[in-house]
Design a protein around this motif. Structure first.
Motif, PDB file in Angstrom:
ATOM      1  N   THR A 302       0.400  -5.767  -4.556  1.00  0.00           N
ATOM      2  CA  THR A 302      -0.876  -6.385  -4.938  1.00  0.00           C
ATOM      3  C   THR A 302      -0.675  -7.805  -5.455  1.00  0.00           C
ATOM      4  O   THR A 302      -1.640  -8.562  -5.598  1.00  0.00           O
ATOM      5  CB  THR A 302      -1.591  -5.547  -6.027  1.00  0.00           C
ATOM      6  OG1 THR A 302      -0.718  -5.389  -7.149  1.00  0.00           O
ATOM      7  CG2 THR A 302      -1.990  -4.179  -5.484  1.00  0.00           C
ATOM      8  N   TYR A 428      -7.795 -10.863  -9.539  1.00  0.00           N
ATOM      9  CA  TYR A 428      -8.506 -10.735  -8.267  1.00  0.00           C
ATOM     10  C   TYR A 428      -9.913 -11.305  -8.361  1.00  0.00           C
ATOM     11  O   TYR A 428     -10.459 -11.805  -7.369  1.00  0.00           O
ATOM     12  CB  TYR A 428      -8.531  -9.272  -7.827  1.00  0.00           C
ATOM     13  CG  TYR A 428      -7.340  -8.913  -6.957  1.00  0.00           C
ATOM     14  CD1 TYR A 428      -7.483  -8.668  -5.597  1.00  0.00           C
ATOM     15  CD2 TYR A 428      -6.060  -8.863  -7.485  1.00  0.00           C
ATOM     16  CE1 TYR A 428      -6.392  -8.367  -4.786  1.00  0.00           C
ATOM     17  CE2 TYR A 428      -4.951  -8.566  -6.695  1.00  0.00           C
ATOM     18  CZ  TYR A 428      -5.129  -8.319  -5.349  1.00  0.00           C
ATOM     19  OH  TYR A 428      -4.044  -8.039  -4.553  1.00  0.00           O
ATOM     20  N   LYS A 490      -5.846  -5.537  -1.222  1.00  0.00           N
ATOM     21  CA  LYS A 490      -4.406  -5.421  -0.991  1.00  0.00           C
ATOM     22  C   LYS A 490      -3.898  -4.124  -1.595  1.00  0.00           C
ATOM     23  O   LYS A 490      -4.247  -3.777  -2.727  1.00  0.00           O
ATOM     24  CB  LYS A 490      -3.662  -6.608  -1.627  1.00  0.00           C
ATOM     25  CG  LYS A 490      -2.189  -6.642  -1.265  1.00  0.00           C
ATOM     26  CD  LYS A 490      -1.975  -6.998   0.191  1.00  0.00           C
ATOM     27  CE  LYS A 490      -0.531  -6.771   0.628  1.00  0.00           C
ATOM     28  NZ  LYS A 490      -0.199  -5.338   0.782  1.00  0.00           N
ATOM     29  N   THR A 491      -3.091  -3.427  -0.819  1.00  0.00           N
ATOM     30  CA  THR A 491      -2.466  -2.202  -1.305  1.00  0.00           C
ATOM     31  C   THR A 491      -1.198  -2.539  -2.088  1.00  0.00           C
ATOM     32  O   THR A 491      -0.657  -3.643  -1.997  1.00  0.00           O
ATOM     33  CB  THR A 491      -2.078  -1.289  -0.131  1.00  0.00           C
ATOM     34  OG1 THR A 491      -1.238  -2.032   0.758  1.00  0.00           O
ATOM     35  CG2 THR A 491      -3.300  -0.798   0.610  1.00  0.00           C
ATOM     36  N   VAL A 524      -9.685  -2.618  -9.422  1.00  0.00           N
ATOM     37  CA  VAL A 524      -8.296  -2.177  -9.334  1.00  0.00           C
ATOM     38  C   VAL A 524      -8.248  -0.673  -9.547  1.00  0.00           C
ATOM     39  O   VAL A 524      -8.820  -0.164 -10.520  1.00  0.00           O
ATOM     40  CB  VAL A 524      -7.416  -2.892 -10.377  1.00  0.00           C
ATOM     41  CG1 VAL A 524      -6.026  -2.257 -10.447  1.00  0.00           C
ATOM     42  CG2 VAL A 524      -7.294  -4.368 -10.055  1.00  0.00           C
TER      43      VAL A 524
END
Length: 578
Positions: A302, A428, A490-491, A524
């Motif tokens: 991430t 983020y 995003k993983t 998240v």
């Protein structure tokens, strides 16, 4: 016969009569003089002595402020209760009390034996005030009141009640027996919520019952109510989905945070396992801590968008720039950086889409140290978010003066530093806002507390578009896609650090932004130690994001932006056919 003698008359005034009148007169004058003396010369002293026996200064209770969510839904309020206290000295004045039927009934009501209750009183025989049991059930309080035992009294208090229980417990927190905040918002804003008790002068009788109010000495200041940024509808939705995911994967724990990109408000924050703040037996440290703000973890993949963002900011690459990642591994110093598969030569966009460790490491190594590290500092890693939440961790971002290239490479894909879920959500939100950083707030805001542009709008929008490919077909998080809204994210899948290296346990993440056309929320999801062979962020955390974000955006009345794509695609087909 001689004439009868006429009886002598009773004298109207004799010496005895005069003496008695004098005595009575002198006594009356003496009493009158004494009364006059006491009234005129002893008034202050006598009033003082009387006040010592009957006048009391007692507190005026103040009610703790109510906590509500952003829509006015109550999350915490105070309810009236009664607590039981005793005066041992008064009880022991009448020994028969300890053998009465009422005493036995009192012991049974308190779930004590007569002997235990008797010993409790005798051990405190010199005290005049001892709590016996706090915050009684209303029916129990009524029963004790009817027993009417001399020396046993009830006192009105307040108990905090949390209608949403475990759903909001980690944010709202709880208070102690004396109504002081011990965790969460209750602790953070305790001075605002608790108010200031007042004082009043009263006259009491022999049994300490108030018989006259003599006026207020100090006015009570009621506790202020506060509105949180949280939306209880979204909070309940997030709680349900996170709990289901943790149970489904047999995970150790989990956290989920949603931040409003436009204001920095925390719309939802949940953790598993949770607890019911209304039950004192559940208030254990391992349950009550808010993992989303206290627990630190290495963010894994991430963190890759931040390295890509720096490379774009410094104009080292563009989204379409080709980078060789073959043969799927790269030697850096005495260590290897590896990808799961060999992706070959790919664009920078593909590096994010396929989550290439080799590709992002090459970008990091192409940057000078100051530029690379400055991005992480500006995002706030290594510092708390400024939310004011009790126990908030600042994460860990300490770089050695002589750090190696391998350390720099691993930092590019999320190892070697630690963040909290809240810090990652804030980072983020910066990408979603076009490069503007806003402080995090747990209180409802009309506008952001402050704003600071830390990245260019152009670079962040490019990264956002690249992150959208992660969710679309061919990416690592297709399960995070929403039905009605475009999503970027995003993983992350990181091994948990253990003494001497890394173990076999994993942390699974997904960090996302929706909707892409006009970002409103950053979320998240973190799942700690999922069991079995399914532990990748795209399989474990991404579905939670999808289930929560879709409904949350609808609750926030956000217009779907995927419909526009569908309409545009249909129009394009019609034109092509024409």
């Amino acid at each position: 016969m001689g004439q009868a003698r006429k009886p002598k008359g009773i004298p109207l005034c004799t010496w005895r009569h005069i003496l008695m009148l004098c005595v009575i007169s002198f006594a009356f004058v003496g009493v009158l003089a004494r009364a006059a003396y006491l009234q005129i010369y002893e008034t202050s002293r006598l009033s003082s002595e009387a006040d010592k026996r009957s006048v009391r200064i007692q507190g005026i209770d103040t009610r703790r402020g109510v906590i509500v969510d952003r829509n006015g839904v109550e999350l915490a309020r105070s309810i009236p209760v009664e607590s039981l206290w005793i005066d041992p000295k008064t009880i022991l004045k009448t020994p028969s009390t300890l053998h009465s039927v009422s005493w036995k009934q009192l012991a049974n009501a308190l779930k004590m034996t007569e002997g235990e209750l008797k010993r409790f009183v005798q051990e405190r025989k010199d005290k005049r005030f001892v709590w016996l049991q706090r915050q009684l059930h209303p029916e129990l309080a009524k029963f004790i009141h009817r027993l009417d035992i001399d020396g046993v009294y009830l006192q009105k208090e307040q108990r905090r009640y949390y209608p949403t229980a475990e759903i909001t417990s980690h944010v709202v927190g709880f208070t102690g027996i004396d109504a002081n905040g011990l965790e969460g918002v209750e602790k953070a804003y305790n001075d605002l919520l608790i108010g200031e008790p007042g004082k009043e002068k009263v006259i009491v009788d022999l049994h300490r019952n108030v018989i006259e109010n003599k006026g207020v000495v100090d006015d009570a200041k009621q506790g202020e109510s506060i509105a949180l940024s949280m939306d209880s509808r979204i909070q309940a939705l997030a709680y349900r989905e996170l709990k289901a995911a943790v149970l489904r994967h047999g995970a150790r724990a989990g956290s989920l945070v949603i931040v409003d990109i436009d204001t920095g408000e925390v719309l939802a924050m949940v953790n598993q396992p949770s607890y019911n703040p209304n039950r004192k037996d559940q208030r254990q440290p391992q349950l009550t801590r808010n993992r989303a703000v206290t627990d630190m973890f290495e963010p894994g993949s991430t963190a890759k968008p931040f390295t890509v963002l720096t490379a774009l900011e410094k104009d080292i690459v563009k989204p379409g720039t080709l980078i060789s990642t073959g043969p799927g591994k790269m030697r850096v110093g005495n260590h290897w950086v590896r990808d799961g598969v060999n992706h070959g030569t790919v664009t920078v966009t593909k590096i994010l889409q396929k989550s290439s460790n080799v590709g992002v490491s090459k970008l990091a190594l192409a940057l000078d140290d100051n530029s690379f590290l400055d991005t992480f500092y500006r995002l706030g890693f290594g510092l708390d978010t400024g939310s004011g939440f009790p126990g908030e961790s600042s994460g860990r971002f300490n770089v050695r003066p002589n750090w190696s290239k391998f350390e720099k490479a691993t930092m590019a894909y999320g190892y070697g530093f630690q963040v909290t879920p809240l810090q990652l959500a804030q980072a983020y939100a910066v990408i979603g806002s076009g490069g503007i950083k806003r402080p995090v707030s747990f209180l409802k805001l009309d506008k952001p507390i402050s704003e600071e542009r830390i990245f260019s709008k152009s670079a962040t929008q490019k990264v956002l578009a690249m992150m959208e490919t992660v969710v679309n077909e061919g990416g690592t998080a297709t399960d995070a896609a929403l039905e009605s809204y475009r999503t970027a994210g995003k993983t992350g899948t990181a091994r948990k650090a253990v003494k001497g290296g890394y173990g076999d346990e994993y942390l699974s993440f997904f960090a996302g932004i929706s909707p892409v056309s006009d970002p409103k929320i950053a979320m998240v999801v973190m799942i700690d130690e999922p069991e079995g062979d399914v532990y990748y962020g795209g399989d474990v955390a991404a579905p939670v994001y999808s289930n929560v974000a879709e409904k949350a955006l609808r609750l926030l009345n956000i217009v779907p932006d995927k419909i526009e794509q569908i309409v545009e695609a249909k129009d394009s087909k019609v034109v092509n056919r024409g």
